[in-house]
Structures are given as C-alpha cells and as structure tokens.
Design a protein around this motif. Structure first.
Motif, PDB file in Angstrom:
ATOM      1  N   ASP A 181      -4.560   5.460  -7.735  1.00  0.00           N
ATOM      2  CA  ASP A 181      -6.030   5.566  -7.439  1.00  0.00           C
ATOM      3  C   ASP A 181      -6.785   4.350  -7.526  1.00  0.00           C
ATOM      4  OD1 ASP A 181      -8.918   6.117  -7.708  1.00  0.00           O
ATOM      5  OD2 ASP A 181      -8.537   7.715  -9.176  1.00  0.00           O
ATOM      6  N   ARG A 219     -11.442   1.219   1.412  1.00  0.00           N
ATOM      7  CA  ARG A 219     -12.521   2.160   0.906  1.00  0.00           C
ATOM      8  C   ARG A 219     -12.586   2.386  -0.396  1.00  0.00           C
ATOM      9  NH1 ARG A 219     -14.059   7.181   0.817  1.00  0.00           N
ATOM     10  NH2 ARG A 219     -12.098   8.213   0.488  1.00  0.00           N
ATOM     11  N   LEU A 220     -11.667   2.930  -0.862  1.00  0.00           N
ATOM     12  CA  LEU A 220     -11.666   3.479  -2.256  1.00  0.00           C
ATOM     13  C   LEU A 220     -12.002   2.280  -3.282  1.00  0.00           C
ATOM     14  CD1 LEU A 220      -8.734   5.638  -2.157  1.00  0.00           C
ATOM     15  CD2 LEU A 220     -10.690   6.214  -2.673  1.00  0.00           C
ATOM     16  N   ILE A 224     -15.826  -0.877   7.543  1.00  0.00           N
ATOM     17  CA  ILE A 224     -15.675  -0.361   6.417  1.00  0.00           C
ATOM     18  C   ILE A 224     -16.511  -1.169   5.140  1.00  0.00           C
ATOM     19  CG2 ILE A 224     -14.185   0.375   4.269  1.00  0.00           C
ATOM     20  CD1 ILE A 224     -12.000   0.845   6.433  1.00  0.00           C
ATOM     21  N   ALA A 264      -6.540   0.788   5.026  1.00  0.00           N
ATOM     22  CA  ALA A 264      -7.977   1.006   5.314  1.00  0.00           C
ATOM     23  C   ALA A 264      -8.686   1.993   3.984  1.00  0.00           C
ATOM     24  CB  ALA A 264      -8.345   1.875   6.572  1.00  0.00           C
ATOM     25  N   GLU A 265      -7.843   3.065   3.763  1.00  0.00           N
ATOM     26  CA  GLU A 265      -8.163   3.937   2.524  1.00  0.00           C
ATOM     27  C   GLU A 265      -8.130   3.123   1.137  1.00  0.00           C
ATOM     28  OE1 GLU A 265      -9.078   7.883   1.001  1.00  0.00           O
ATOM     29  OE2 GLU A 265      -9.655   6.466   2.763  1.00  0.00           O
ATOM     30  N   VAL A 266      -7.116   2.349   1.062  1.00  0.00           N
ATOM     31  CA  VAL A 266      -7.100   1.204  -0.332  1.00  0.00           C
ATOM     32  C   VAL A 266      -8.487   0.515  -0.131  1.00  0.00           C
ATOM     33  CG1 VAL A 266      -6.122  -0.887  -1.362  1.00  0.00           C
ATOM     34  CG2 VAL A 266      -4.624   1.160  -0.261  1.00  0.00           C
ATOM     35  N   LYS A 277      -9.482   3.344  -6.403  1.00  0.00           N
ATOM     36  CA  LYS A 277     -10.793   3.283  -7.061  1.00  0.00           C
ATOM     37  C   LYS A 277     -11.008   3.251  -8.673  1.00  0.00           C
ATOM     38  CE  LYS A 277     -15.161   6.121  -7.102  1.00  0.00           C
ATOM     39  NZ  LYS A 277     -15.379   6.461  -8.608  1.00  0.00           N
ATOM     40  N   CYS A 293       0.824  -1.131  -0.009  1.00  0.00           N
ATOM     41  CA  CYS A 293       0.052   0.148   0.135  1.00  0.00           C
ATOM     42  C   CYS A 293       0.981   1.123  -0.016  1.00  0.00           C
ATOM     43  CB  CYS A 293      -0.824   0.013   1.135  1.00  0.00           C
ATOM     44  SG  CYS A 293      -2.221  -1.457   1.237  1.00  0.00           S
ATOM     45  N   HIS A 335      -1.608   4.974   0.117  1.00  0.00           N
ATOM     46  CA  HIS A 335      -2.699   5.017   0.955  1.00  0.00           C
ATOM     47  C   HIS A 335      -2.541   4.169   2.105  1.00  0.00           C
ATOM     48  CE1 HIS A 335      -4.719   7.426  -2.024  1.00  0.00           C
ATOM     49  NE2 HIS A 335      -4.528   6.392  -2.891  1.00  0.00           N
ATOM     50  N   SER A 336      -3.168   4.396   3.130  1.00  0.00           N
ATOM     51  CA  SER A 336      -3.372   3.475   4.134  1.00  0.00           C
ATOM     52  C   SER A 336      -4.029   2.083   3.569  1.00  0.00           C
ATOM     53  CB  SER A 336      -3.976   3.973   5.278  1.00  0.00           C
ATOM     54  OG  SER A 336      -5.287   3.965   5.087  1.00  0.00           O
TER      55      SER A 336
END
Length: 212
Positions: free
Chosen positions: A199, A28-29, A60, A24-26, A201, A18, A21-22
C-alpha cells in the motif's frame, strides 16, 4: 515555477522494485499519501522510453502540484518539462545545470563524503542549490558502489555546517525515519519503502507522519 519547499517524503523511483503495482500507480498512490517530491531514476532504459516515462509521471503529478525531478539527465528534464534534476558527483556540474535550467528549477546534489561538501563550499561559499543529499545514510542494497554510510552522526555534522535543506537517502524505513529527521534531515528520500509496499499510499502517510 516549481514548489521549492524541500521537506517531507521524497520518492525515488525504481521500476524493478515496484513489486505490487506499476510505476505509474505507485507514484499516483504516493501522491495521494502526501509525497512532496518524486525523482524519476532510470539506469537501464533508453532515452526515448525514459522521456515517455517522465512525461507520464509529470501528467500524474501536476494536479497534485508535486515536483518531478529527473536523475542525472538534463536533456530529459528539459524535454519533459520536469521541475528539476538530481545530480551526483560524476554528473554534469551543478553550475552548468543551473545556468541552463534557470533559478526556478530545483537542483539537488548528492554528497557521498564530508570531503564532497568541503570541495563544494571551497568552489562556492553559498552554492545555488535547493538541497544536498546525504548518500547513503545507512547501507542499502538499492544504492551500490557508494562510499561508507554517513550514519546519523555524519548527517548531524552536515546539519551543523549548512542551512541548505538536507535530503537523507539510503536504508531509510519506517523504523528509523524519526531518528533521521531528528538528526537534521529536512526530507526523507526512499525507494523500496514505497516502491515495494503493498500500500504505497499508507507507506507514504506513515513516513510523512515524522514531519508533523
């Protein structure tokens, strides 16, 4: 009860990968990008940290109704109230996992060789598994100590043998994803293609476009 439709993009986490991003953010996205399954894979962390990560990712993913699977660890799956487990050839036997978790949970099994599949169906002609993971399809740095890659031909061979959903993992990226789906994969399991993306997402959306 978990959504047991095995189709689309399957994120396998790897915190060291990762890069932007963290974790958790990976996740989430990726969820915003349309990921269908997330597997929490932790090879180095202790059990307490593993459990906390699992609980956080479950929080999440729950609003998105995306199942969370735990790699190897049945105890973490139960404690975090995750949706199932992914098992390898040397992990807890899948039959015992099914007995403990029940029929509502998702259980997937990695196959490293054609012989693994033959052994599986000799034991149980119709195994109560939610997916079979072809591992690896292509050679990759994120999966070490594996047998020779299956390749598209090997993936197609397994597709002709079974009606169980097939998850393809190993070296899958935007450039070869369509060929893997065309060869018979129901789901594309990726690690670095999402975890290392600037990115996540957008990376998930691009991979998901192979199923439309």
């Amino acid at each position: 009860m978990a959504n047991k439709k095995i189709r689309g993009v399957y994120l396998v986490t790897d915190r060291p990968l990762c890069l932007n991003h963290s974790l958790a953010e990976v996740v989430r996205l990726a969820a915003l990008g349309g990921v269908n399954l997330v597997q929490l894979r932790e090879k180095e962390t202790n059990s307490r940290e593993f459990l906390e990560l699992a609980k956080h990712l479950k929080e999440i993913l729950t609003p998105f109704q995306i199942p969370l699977l735990i790699n190897d660890r049945l105890d973490i799956c139960l404690a975090a109230e995750a949706d199932g487990v992914h098992l390898g050839q040397s992990d807890l036997p899948w039959e015992d996992a099914r007995r403990i978790l029940g029929n509502d949970s998702i259980i997937g099994l990695s196959l490293e060789t054609k012989e693994d599949y033959q052994t599986l169906i000799q034991t149980d002609r119709h195994p109560n598994l939610d997916y079979l993971a072809v591992s690896p399809v292509f050679d990759t740095d994120t999966k070490t100590n594996t047998k020779p890659a299956w390749g598209l031909e090997g993936l197609g061979w397994l597709r002709n043998q079974t009606t169980i959903p097939i998850v393809a993992i190993g070296g899958i990226k935007e450039s070869n994803a369509k060929a893997v789906v065309d060869a018979g994969a129901d789901s594309l399991a990726v690690v670095s293609a999402i975890c290392s993306a600037k990115d996540p997402k957008l990376a998930t959306e691009i991979l998901s476009s192979n199923f439309t």
